[in-house]
Design a protein around this motif. Structure first.
Motif, PDB file in Angstrom:
ATOM      1  N   HIS A  96      33.394  39.526  77.871  1.00  0.00           N
ATOM      2  CA  HIS A  96      32.830  40.748  77.284  1.00  0.00           C
ATOM      3  C   HIS A  96      33.961  41.541  76.650  1.00  0.00           C
ATOM      4  CE1 HIS A  96      29.188  39.671  79.330  1.00  0.00           C
ATOM      5  NE2 HIS A  96      29.807  39.708  80.489  1.00  0.00           N
ATOM      6  N   ARG A  97      33.781  41.912  75.371  1.00  0.00           N
ATOM      7  CA  ARG A  97      34.854  42.526  74.607  1.00  0.00           C
ATOM      8  C   ARG A  97      34.763  44.049  74.539  1.00  0.00           C
ATOM      9  NH1 ARG A  97      36.815  38.667  69.742  1.00  0.00           N
ATOM     10  NH2 ARG A  97      36.859  36.764  70.979  1.00  0.00           N
ATOM     11  N   TYR A  98      35.954  44.635  74.477  1.00  0.00           N
ATOM     12  CA  TYR A  98      36.113  46.081  74.357  1.00  0.00           C
ATOM     13  C   TYR A  98      37.205  46.378  73.338  1.00  0.00           C
ATOM     14  CZ  TYR A  98      33.751  46.256  78.896  1.00  0.00           C
ATOM     15  OH  TYR A  98      32.856  46.111  79.929  1.00  0.00           O
ATOM     16  N   ASN A  99      37.010  47.448  72.572  1.00  0.00           N
ATOM     17  CA  ASN A  99      38.066  48.053  71.776  1.00  0.00           C
ATOM     18  C   ASN A  99      38.702  49.132  72.639  1.00  0.00           C
ATOM     19  OD1 ASN A  99      37.766  46.940  69.132  1.00  0.00           O
ATOM     20  ND2 ASN A  99      36.002  48.270  68.774  1.00  0.00           N
ATOM     21  N   VAL A 100      39.982  49.328  72.507  1.00  0.00           N
ATOM     22  CA  VAL A 100      40.648  50.503  73.041  1.00  0.00           C
ATOM     23  C   VAL A 100      41.251  51.186  71.827  1.00  0.00           C
ATOM     24  CG1 VAL A 100      42.569  51.351  74.431  1.00  0.00           C
ATOM     25  CG2 VAL A 100      41.143  49.497  75.293  1.00  0.00           C
ATOM     26  N   PHE A 101      40.876  52.443  71.599  1.00  0.00           N
ATOM     27  CA  PHE A 101      41.362  53.178  70.427  1.00  0.00           C
ATOM     28  C   PHE A 101      41.882  54.553  70.809  1.00  0.00           C
ATOM     29  CE2 PHE A 101      38.467  51.092  67.043  1.00  0.00           C
ATOM     30  CZ  PHE A 101      39.481  50.215  66.676  1.00  0.00           C
ATOM     31  N   GLN A 102      42.958  54.920  70.158  1.00  0.00           N
ATOM     32  CA  GLN A 102      43.413  56.303  70.142  1.00  0.00           C
ATOM     33  C   GLN A 102      43.150  56.777  68.724  1.00  0.00           C
ATOM     34  OE1 GLN A 102      46.598  57.489  68.438  1.00  0.00           O
ATOM     35  NE2 GLN A 102      45.799  59.509  68.902  1.00  0.00           N
ATOM     36  N   MET A 103      42.404  57.870  68.589  1.00  0.00           N
ATOM     37  CA  MET A 103      42.041  58.366  67.262  1.00  0.00           C
ATOM     38  C   MET A 103      42.550  59.774  67.087  1.00  0.00           C
ATOM     39  SD  MET A 103      38.111  57.091  67.045  1.00  0.00           S
ATOM     40  CE  MET A 103      37.590  57.018  68.743  1.00  0.00           C
TER      41      MET A 103
ATOM     42  N   PRO B 232      17.609  33.261  76.417  1.00  0.00           N
ATOM     43  CA  PRO B 232      18.920  32.828  76.890  1.00  0.00           C
ATOM     44  C   PRO B 232      19.997  33.893  76.705  1.00  0.00           C
ATOM     45  CG  PRO B 232      18.404  31.772  74.817  1.00  0.00           C
ATOM     46  CD  PRO B 232      17.180  32.530  75.235  1.00  0.00           C
ATOM     47  N   VAL B 233      20.941  33.901  77.611  1.00  0.00           N
ATOM     48  CA  VAL B 233      22.098  34.772  77.532  1.00  0.00           C
ATOM     49  C   VAL B 233      23.160  34.062  76.696  1.00  0.00           C
ATOM     50  CG1 VAL B 233      23.963  35.785  78.900  1.00  0.00           C
ATOM     51  CG2 VAL B 233      21.621  35.855  79.759  1.00  0.00           C
ATOM     52  N   VAL B 234      23.817  34.795  75.813  1.00  0.00           N
ATOM     53  CA  VAL B 234      24.862  34.190  74.993  1.00  0.00           C
ATOM     54  C   VAL B 234      26.101  33.922  75.840  1.00  0.00           C
ATOM     55  CG1 VAL B 234      24.075  35.350  72.903  1.00  0.00           C
ATOM     56  CG2 VAL B 234      25.917  36.360  74.231  1.00  0.00           C
ATOM     57  N   ASP B 235      26.888  32.973  75.405  1.00  0.00           N
ATOM     58  CA  ASP B 235      28.182  32.708  76.026  1.00  0.00           C
ATOM     59  C   ASP B 235      29.172  33.664  75.376  1.00  0.00           C
ATOM     60  OD1 ASP B 235      30.624  31.837  76.952  1.00  0.00           O
ATOM     61  OD2 ASP B 235      30.351  29.754  76.337  1.00  0.00           O
ATOM     62  N   ALA B 236      29.545  34.729  76.078  1.00  0.00           N
ATOM     63  CA  ALA B 236      30.415  35.759  75.507  1.00  0.00           C
ATOM     64  C   ALA B 236      31.789  35.225  75.132  1.00  0.00           C
ATOM     65  CB  ALA B 236      30.548  36.930  76.483  1.00  0.00           C
ATOM     66  N   LYS B 237      32.200  34.117  75.748  1.00  0.00           N
ATOM     67  CA  LYS B 237      33.505  33.545  75.412  1.00  0.00           C
ATOM     68  C   LYS B 237      33.452  32.742  74.107  1.00  0.00           C
ATOM     69  CE  LYS B 237      35.287  33.515  80.068  1.00  0.00           C
ATOM     70  NZ  LYS B 237      35.839  32.759  81.168  1.00  0.00           N
ATOM     71  N   ALA B 238      32.249  32.395  73.657  1.00  0.00           N
ATOM     72  CA  ALA B 238      32.092  31.585  72.448  1.00  0.00           C
ATOM     73  C   ALA B 238      31.741  32.423  71.215  1.00  0.00           C
ATOM     74  CB  ALA B 238      31.018  30.521  72.662  1.00  0.00           C
ATOM     75  N   GLY B 239      31.329  33.672  71.425  1.00  0.00           N
ATOM     76  CA  GLY B 239      30.943  34.521  70.313  1.00  0.00           C
ATOM     77  C   GLY B 239      30.915  35.966  70.740  1.00  0.00           C
ATOM     78  N   ASN B 240      30.560  36.826  69.832  1.00  0.00           N
ATOM     79  CA  ASN B 240      30.520  38.257  70.128  1.00  0.00           C
ATOM     80  C   ASN B 240      29.088  38.707  70.324  1.00  0.00           C
ATOM     81  OD1 ASN B 240      33.355  38.657  69.787  1.00  0.00           O
ATOM     82  ND2 ASN B 240      33.031  38.435  67.594  1.00  0.00           N
ATOM     83  N   GLU B 241      28.847  39.427  71.424  1.00  0.00           N
ATOM     84  CA  GLU B 241      27.515  39.951  71.683  1.00  0.00           C
ATOM     85  C   GLU B 241      27.439  41.425  71.320  1.00  0.00           C
ATOM     86  OE1 GLU B 241      26.848  39.843  75.959  1.00  0.00           O
ATOM     87  OE2 GLU B 241      28.976  40.122  76.254  1.00  0.00           O
ATOM     88  N   ILE B 242      28.431  42.187  71.715  1.00  0.00           N
ATOM     89  CA  ILE B 242      28.543  43.624  71.467  1.00  0.00           C
ATOM     90  C   ILE B 242      29.973  43.992  71.802  1.00  0.00           C
ATOM     91  CG2 ILE B 242      27.876  44.306  73.810  1.00  0.00           C
ATOM     92  CD1 ILE B 242      26.355  46.678  72.510  1.00  0.00           C
ATOM     93  N   ILE B 243      30.442  45.086  71.259  1.00  0.00           N
ATOM     94  CA  ILE B 243      31.771  45.551  71.631  1.00  0.00           C
ATOM     95  C   ILE B 243      31.687  47.048  71.891  1.00  0.00           C
ATOM     96  CG2 ILE B 243      32.608  45.922  69.276  1.00  0.00           C
ATOM     97  CD1 ILE B 243      35.324  44.741  70.318  1.00  0.00           C
ATOM     98  N   PHE B 244      32.135  47.470  73.065  1.00  0.00           N
ATOM     99  CA  PHE B 244      32.210  48.880  73.401  1.00  0.00           C
ATOM    100  C   PHE B 244      33.616  49.355  73.088  1.00  0.00           C
ATOM    101  CE2 PHE B 244      28.734  47.733  76.348  1.00  0.00           C
ATOM    102  CZ  PHE B 244      27.800  48.658  75.914  1.00  0.00           C
TER     103      PHE B 244
END
Length: 128
Positions: free
Chosen positions: A121-128, A63-75
């Protein structure tokens, strides 16, 4: 083990909505079909394929996870300046993304925020 390439496959519920969202953010299309829409990310052209859930799920053998209900991965998407981070936050919100956290300072040299696309689907945006 030596792999020539790596890419990501995400399930989505609406290809047209996904295509509009990523095009509005300025990502370069890698093509599409009636089963998927695909985009290049970053200077190295990392590929993310966005498959219709009904197409991707059988290939995943589970099964595919519900991305709105939990975290699968974050780029993490790298920004060059704090001003760019702030501009991206506005662009993402206007394109229909969900801002999970407002831009803020993390640690000594990090500034960024977290967002989700229309399918969660979640993403970080970072300035480092």
């Amino acid at each position: 083990m030596h792999s020539k390439k790596i890419w990501a496959n995400f399930p989505v519920s609406d290809l047209q909505r996904t295509t509009r969202f990523y095009k509005q953010l300025g990502f370069k299309s890698n093509g599409s079909s009636d089963q998927l829409t695909s985009f290049f990310f970053g200077d190295d052209d990392f590929i993310i394929h966005f498959f219709l859930k009904d197409i991707l799920e059988p290939a995943m053998k589970g099964p595919v996870v519900d991305a709105k209900a939990g975290n699968e991965i974050i780029f993490t998407l790298s920004a060059g300046t704090r001003a760019e981070v702030d501009a991206w936050e506005k662009e993402i919100r206007e394109a229909g993304g969900t801002i999970i956290s407002q831009p803020e300072v993390f640690g000594d040299n990090y500034y960024g925020f977290v967002f989700a696309d229309p399918d969660g689907h979640r993403y970080n945006v970072f300035q480092m």
